[in-house]
Write a protein that holds these residues in place. Structure first.
Motif, mmCIF file in Angstrom:
data_model
loop_
_atom_site.group_PDB
_atom_site.id
_atom_site.type_symbol
_atom_site.label_atom_id
_atom_site.label_comp_id
_atom_site.label_asym_id
_atom_site.label_seq_id
_atom_site.Cartn_x
_atom_site.Cartn_y
_atom_site.Cartn_z
ATOM 1 N N TYR A 161 -3.753 1.032 -3.088
ATOM 2 C CA TYR A 161 -4.064 1.200 -1.672
ATOM 3 C C TYR A 161 -4.772 -0.035 -1.149
ATOM 4 O O TYR A 161 -5.507 -0.707 -1.872
ATOM 5 C CB TYR A 161 -4.948 2.423 -1.456
ATOM 6 N N HIS A 211 -3.888 9.591 1.700
ATOM 7 C CA HIS A 211 -2.756 9.831 0.800
ATOM 8 C C HIS A 211 -3.052 10.879 -0.266
ATOM 9 O O HIS A 211 -2.120 11.412 -0.883
ATOM 10 C CB HIS A 211 -2.349 8.513 0.126
ATOM 11 N N GLN A 220 0.288 4.056 1.071
ATOM 12 C CA GLN A 220 0.089 4.918 2.234
ATOM 13 C C GLN A 220 0.645 4.285 3.523
ATOM 14 O O GLN A 220 1.470 4.870 4.198
ATOM 15 C CB GLN A 220 -1.402 5.239 2.423
ATOM 16 N N CYS A 221 0.204 3.066 3.821
ATOM 17 C CA CYS A 221 0.569 2.471 5.113
ATOM 18 C C CYS A 221 1.585 1.343 5.022
ATOM 19 O O CYS A 221 2.093 0.887 6.046
ATOM 20 C CB CYS A 221 -0.684 1.966 5.824
ATOM 21 N N CYS A 264 -7.017 4.638 3.386
ATOM 22 C CA CYS A 264 -5.632 4.960 3.036
ATOM 23 C C CYS A 264 -5.575 5.839 1.792
ATOM 24 O O CYS A 264 -4.751 6.752 1.702
ATOM 25 C CB CYS A 264 -4.827 3.675 2.806
ATOM 26 N N CYS A 288 0.851 -1.187 0.000
ATOM 27 C CA CYS A 288 0.000 0.000 0.000
ATOM 28 C C CYS A 288 0.886 1.236 0.000
ATOM 29 O O CYS A 288 1.830 1.342 0.791
ATOM 30 C CB CYS A 288 -0.907 -0.010 1.225
#
Length: 238
Positions: free
Chosen positions: A53, A62, A31-32, A58, A29
């Protein structure tokens, strides 16, 4: 000449880890950092159709940092499509994007071998692999391209400031996680090109064999339309 640069979510093509929750052999992902698994299917950004994602939350978090590069990518897609009228398929930019996604593991492996990262890890900061394609109006979408040439070029080959900034962000994240940096593979067809960044673990954690015949392997899988490529390893970690 129009150029299309895309920034797919970072993909780490490495050996199987000792702990599944830390697996780095699949896409993550943007984002995370969650690893994609059969239970966690990723969603693509609807604008650029490249960044991935693990959840809608997320994606929302983002978006403020992703917005500029996303809009830039969409603009480049439109320009590349307009410039590709010489091909039978007017949507060559979109077809190239699908091609890169289908062959992501193969292209990442070819870049790793071409830059000889097993022997010289520092090459990841200096060079990039360019894969030149020829387009064919084939009924099978996976066989619309063939390899016309491959080149190892300096990283300065990429000049788009937004693309460079996105690569730098990925490199910083990769090094924070213990990696050596971001491998760059540039896929080109006529005036259309796509940049594929791949975050790479230290060679000591990668069980792939070094192969000098990577270009022939690349051509074989692409021209036969096969998307089932798996890196070969003779170590217990592979």
């Amino acid at each position: 000449m129009a150029t299309y640069y895309s920034q797919p979510a970072a993909a780490n093509y490495n050996t199987a880890p000792l702990h599944p929750q830390r697996q780095r052999g699949y896409r993550i992902c943007d984002q995370c950092g969650t690893v994609e698994t059969p239970a966690v299917k990723f969603r693509l950004c609807g604008g650029c159709m490249t960044t991935q994602y693990c959840s809608q939350d997320c994606q929302k978090v983002h978006w403020p940092s992703h917005r500029i590069i996303c809009q830039h990518t969409q603009t480049q897609v439109k320009q590349a499509s307009a410039a590709s009228s010489g091909y039978a398929d007017e949507n060559v930019a979109k077809t190239l994007r699908k091609f890169t996604s289908a062959h992501s593991t193969l292209l990442g492996w070819a870049g790793f071998q071409a830059l000889q990262l097993k022997r010289v890890p520092a090459n990841v900061r200096q060079n990039a692999l360019v894969v030149e394609l020829s387009y064919h109006n084939h009924t099978d979408a996976h066989r619309r391209f063939s390899i016309s040439a491959t080149h190892v070029v300096p990283r300065t080959y990429i000049r788009d400031p937004l693309v460079l900034a996105d690569i730098q962000r990925r490199e910083e994240r990769c090094r924070q996680n213990g990696g050596i940096g971001t491998l760059i593979v540039i896929i080109q067809c006529g005036g259309t090109s796509q940049v594929m960044p791949v975050e790479v673990d230290p060679p000591s954690k990668i069980g792939w064999d070094s192969r000098d015949d990577w270009a022939q392997v690349l051509s074989h899988f692409v021209e036969s339309g096969r998307t089932d490529f798996k890196p070969i390893s003779t170590t217990s970690r592979g």
